[in-house]
Scaffold this motif. Structure first.
Motif, PDB file in Angstrom:
ATOM      1  N   TYR A 186       0.858  -1.183   0.000  1.00 54.86           N
ATOM      2  CA  TYR A 186       0.000   0.000   0.000  1.00 54.86           C
ATOM      3  C   TYR A 186       0.892   1.230   0.000  1.00 54.86           C
ATOM      4  O   TYR A 186       1.928   1.248   0.667  1.00 54.86           O
ATOM      5  CB  TYR A 186      -0.901   0.023   1.238  1.00 54.86           C
ATOM      6  N   GLY A 187       0.462   2.259  -0.718  1.00 58.31           N
ATOM      7  CA  GLY A 187       1.180   3.534  -0.658  1.00 58.31           C
ATOM      8  C   GLY A 187       2.238   3.686  -1.725  1.00 58.31           C
ATOM      9  O   GLY A 187       2.979   4.657  -1.734  1.00 58.31           O
ATOM     10  N   ASN A 216      -5.719   1.520  -5.313  1.00 57.00           N
ATOM     11  CA  ASN A 216      -5.010   1.850  -4.077  1.00 57.00           C
ATOM     12  C   ASN A 216      -4.086   0.813  -3.503  1.00 57.00           C
ATOM     13  O   ASN A 216      -3.599   0.975  -2.390  1.00 57.00           O
ATOM     14  CB  ASN A 216      -5.982   2.224  -2.974  1.00 57.00           C
ATOM     15  N   GLU A 217      -3.886  -0.313  -4.178  1.00 52.71           N
ATOM     16  CA  GLU A 217      -2.839  -1.201  -3.698  1.00 52.71           C
ATOM     17  C   GLU A 217      -2.254  -1.987  -4.849  1.00 52.71           C
ATOM     18  O   GLU A 217      -2.819  -2.063  -5.933  1.00 52.71           O
ATOM     19  CB  GLU A 217      -3.331  -2.109  -2.566  1.00 52.71           C
ATOM     20  N   TYR A 250       6.518  -0.411   2.153  1.00 51.24           N
ATOM     21  CA  TYR A 250       5.135  -0.351   1.667  1.00 51.24           C
ATOM     22  C   TYR A 250       4.387  -1.670   1.836  1.00 51.24           C
ATOM     23  O   TYR A 250       3.201  -1.755   1.571  1.00 51.24           O
ATOM     24  CB  TYR A 250       5.115   0.054   0.186  1.00 51.24           C
ATOM     25  N   TYR A 385      -3.887  15.342   3.252  1.00 51.18           N
ATOM     26  CA  TYR A 385      -3.651  14.674   1.965  1.00 51.18           C
ATOM     27  C   TYR A 385      -4.350  15.417   0.835  1.00 51.18           C
ATOM     28  O   TYR A 385      -5.309  16.152   1.061  1.00 51.18           O
ATOM     29  CB  TYR A 385      -4.197  13.231   2.015  1.00 51.18           C
ATOM     30  N   ASN A 397      -9.847   6.413  -1.183  1.00 49.87           N
ATOM     31  CA  ASN A 397      -8.469   6.732  -0.807  1.00 49.87           C
ATOM     32  C   ASN A 397      -8.338   7.084   0.659  1.00 49.87           C
ATOM     33  O   ASN A 397      -7.403   6.656   1.337  1.00 49.87           O
ATOM     34  CB  ASN A 397      -8.010   7.967  -1.589  1.00 49.87           C
ATOM     35  N   GLN A 401      -6.183   5.118   3.461  1.00 54.43           N
ATOM     36  CA  GLN A 401      -5.107   5.828   4.141  1.00 54.43           C
ATOM     37  C   GLN A 401      -5.319   5.787   5.656  1.00 54.43           C
ATOM     38  O   GLN A 401      -4.358   5.645   6.413  1.00 54.43           O
ATOM     39  CB  GLN A 401      -5.056   7.272   3.633  1.00 54.43           C
ATOM     40  N   ASP A 404      -4.116   2.524   6.859  1.00 55.83           N
ATOM     41  CA  ASP A 404      -2.666   2.411   6.843  1.00 55.83           C
ATOM     42  C   ASP A 404      -2.026   3.200   7.980  1.00 55.83           C
ATOM     43  O   ASP A 404      -1.070   2.736   8.608  1.00 55.83           O
ATOM     44  CB  ASP A 404      -2.113   2.863   5.484  1.00 55.83           C
ATOM     45  N   LYS A 408       0.237   1.505  10.971  1.00 56.61           N
ATOM     46  CA  LYS A 408       1.600   1.923  11.329  1.00 56.61           C
ATOM     47  C   LYS A 408       1.712   2.267  12.807  1.00 56.61           C
ATOM     48  O   LYS A 408       2.699   1.945  13.457  1.00 56.61           O
ATOM     49  CB  LYS A 408       2.037   3.086  10.442  1.00 56.61           C
TER      50      LYS A 408
ATOM     51  N   ARG B 108       3.606  12.825  -5.896  1.00 52.19           N
ATOM     52  CA  ARG B 108       4.228  11.519  -6.136  1.00 52.19           C
ATOM     53  C   ARG B 108       5.299  11.672  -7.201  1.00 52.19           C
ATOM     54  O   ARG B 108       5.327  12.633  -7.965  1.00 52.19           O
ATOM     55  CB  ARG B 108       3.167  10.499  -6.563  1.00 52.19           C
TER      56      ARG B 108
END
Lengths: 413, 413
Positions: A186-187, A216-217, A250, A385, A397, A401, A404, A408, B108
């Motif tokens: 991801y990301g 998105n992935e 990622y 974002y 999205n 996010q 994710d 983390k 990006r």
């Protein structure tokens, strides 16, 4: 061995039915180590079907035909294949008995057409149909094998799994096994991932690396063909290590049946912790994604959808003056949303979303502007974002996010 | 005119992705009066793709290729088609600007590979991509036309509808026009709908009736082929009247781009009324479906996800003793949820959901047991349902049913 799949049916060419049979058969054949080079759809037309079988013989050794085994005038896959092979169709006794029994039990009238369903190609192996009436056929020559399967997926699938698979394994035994491993990221966009791994991908032979982008992935499927399972697994591990070295930051999990939401729920369960959410532009989509996962009630008691300024102030007891001063698309607002949601729901974590789903601007911010905050006992953190594309993509999205960011945080503990 | 569809992608041949693009394009082409004789899937292999294009040219005048326009090494549809036609690829200025802007906005990193996405075949008409980055191409010779479309359905569909359809109508005008009307039904299965309309469907010639089942709803597409638009519209109206007489109670709206949620939001807007929700098993999915609709903030201030007993009691101020006495899967609970949510959110309506998403039983109720309540100034009403299949289907069923109940209430006013 090379295979191709021919689906027969005008309804497919009119777009009335999705060709999920081709997908299912392709997946099954990949699993058996049989390579599929073509899938074709052709209508209920004997000449075009015969031409297609002749073409398929020039490209493939195994030809799977699905559809057109039923009782109507349109159903001519058996006729076309038999005609092409110069064979006749014969009644299969077991199939015929089943047909008779069916019409007796259901008190329905059997028509002459129904007899087609219990015919097979002369010299072929009959494939009984556990969930329907039309028999399949397996027919083999010196150079080719032909498998005729019924069109309805609920007949085709059990027939393939229960009868065709064992038959293929017996007649075309493969010494080599395919072992696969799926890595999920991801990301990072597909193009960047591929650029980072360019040399590995370009020199791949065995194991192979297949990148696949979903919204998105990105997933990487590593596949090794081997006679020695242990050596195969080691080759996959060695390749994975090289990949993780470059793009490991990622990476979030393994397997086809996985998602960021699942990984987050598993981490929370392992930590015996809970989460809530306060959603503005995502309007419940983050919580609905949690709700997709069975057993999520251990870690998710509920949360808030605060779409308007009034519900942000009311449900979450946020000072309306703060909202008026900074606006609802602000660091101050999203952090208050997260803090208050966690406080009211009495959870370990909370995730808050606010921003502009579009298409119009809001409070002077363009569509795609999104603030996400996470609150925990260690305080609150937030990020801004800029997501692109349409309303649906911006909201999706934001949800991804949010998962994710939480993942983390959970890993940092 | 005869057409064929070529989908490019090894992931399709591995059974990782269903070829819904072929279904969509077939449906669209049928609608334009263009006959599709073949759909083929081929892998990411330039030689096999070029061979297939050459074969397609012998059978069809219009060749649609989808997939393989992305930025990776695997993406070679443009290269293969250009090579086959003896043309080069050129940068399209507008596409290139969009690419730059995208990477600037999203912060990006753009790679060299991304440049592929803004290339088109020299001499072709560029097809801008509203929902993505890869440009499509329309290329015409004296004998054939080629249309290159991106693989992701959310890019292919708008590109086809907004750009390719008008282009095909302009370049290949047909004297006869096709006029379509889509009727949408909820609460009746496809087989029953078809049985009710059996004689109409069996005798259809012009207009035609095409039923299509989606999860939880059925659409009927009525299509008339005519040189006289007024007469065509009258024929459609006459047919629709016959259909409405028989199954009108299940009809909820017109058009491809419509849904129960949209109809509900439109009714609320017309009435200048508002709605909130309290969701247990659906966990925000009802509210997220509202959030999908642009401009929903006029009618939806926010709502609650009350997954646990504690949040039902806490967020909605429901007496815990009532919940303990009747359980959370009960008429009493769902009605309190609806009443309290409406009270707290100060809306005209509220919808509440509670039940068992599964797979396990809850409070002695099997998975699929669902209570839905609607509260308004006229009081509260509730219904119990038994939905089948898996967790995802049960939750989706509940959301759809909630929208339908609310729609019926709104129509009663």
């Amino acid at each position: 061995m090379k295979a191709e799949i021919i689906a027969v049916g005008t309804e497919l060419l009119l777009g009335q039915v999705v060709n999920t049979n081709a997908t299912f058969l392709s997946e099954q054949l990949a699993d058996l180590g049989i390579e599929v080079y073509y899938q074709t759809v052709v209508g209920d037309n004997q000449q075009r079907l015969e031409e297609l079988i002749a073409l398929a013989e020039t490209r493939s050794e195994l030809i799977l035909l699905c559809g057109g085994l039923g009782p109507t005038e349109d159903d001519l896959t058996k006729e076309a294949t038999a005609a092409h092979l110069g064979k006749s169709l014969i009644q299969n006794t077991e199939g015929y008995k089943k047909l008779l029994a069916y019409f007796e039990t259901t008190h329905r009238k059997m028509t002459k057409n129904n007899l087609q369903q219990s015919q097979i190609i002369e010299g072929g192996v009959p494939l009984p149909n556990r969930t329907g009436l039309a028999l399949g056929t397996f027919y083999q020559t010196d150079t080719h094998a032909y498998i005729l399967l019924p069109g309805p997926p609920n007949e085709l699938k059990p027939m393939f799994v229960e009868q065709v698979r064992p038959l293929l394994e017996e007649r075309f035994p493969s010494e080599e096994k395919l072992i696969s491993k799926v890595l999920r990221f991801y990301g990072i966009g597909e193009s960047r991932l591929v650029t980072e791994l360019k040399d590995l991908i370009e020199t791949q032979i065995n194991p192979t690396i297949a990148p696949y982008a979903k919204p998105n992935e990105v997933t990487l499927r590593l596949t090794v063909k081997t006679k020695d399972v242990q050596a195969g697994n080691q080759a996959l591990l060695a390749l994975e290590e090289k990949i993780q070295e470059r793009v490991g930051e990622y990476f979030y999990g393994y397997g086809d049946d996985n998602s960021l939401a699942k990984v987050v729920v598993e981490l929370l369960k392992a930590n015996k912790q809970t989460v809530t959410a306060a959603e503005s532009l995502t309007a419940g989509a983050f919580q609905a994604a949690l709700g997709d996962i069975a057993g999520v009630s251990d870690v998710f008691p509920g949360g808030f959808v605060t779409y308007s300024l009034q519900t942000k102030a009311g449900f979450l007891e946020i000072d309306p003056e703060l909202l008026a001063e900074y606006g609802t698309v602000s660091k101050e607002c999203v952090e208050q949303m997260a803090i208050q949601a966690r406080e009211i729901a009495r959870t370990d974590y909370s995730v808050a979303f606010t921003g502009v789903a579009g298409p119009d601007m809001l409070e002077g911010h363009p569509a795609g502007t999104v603030w996400i905050a996470i609150s925990s006992k260690d305080g609150v953190v937030s990020e801004k974002y800029h997501f692109a594309r349409d309303r649906a993509a911006i909201r999706y999205n934001a949800v991804m996010q949010g998962f994710d960011l939480l993942r983390k945080q959970l890993l940092r503990k």
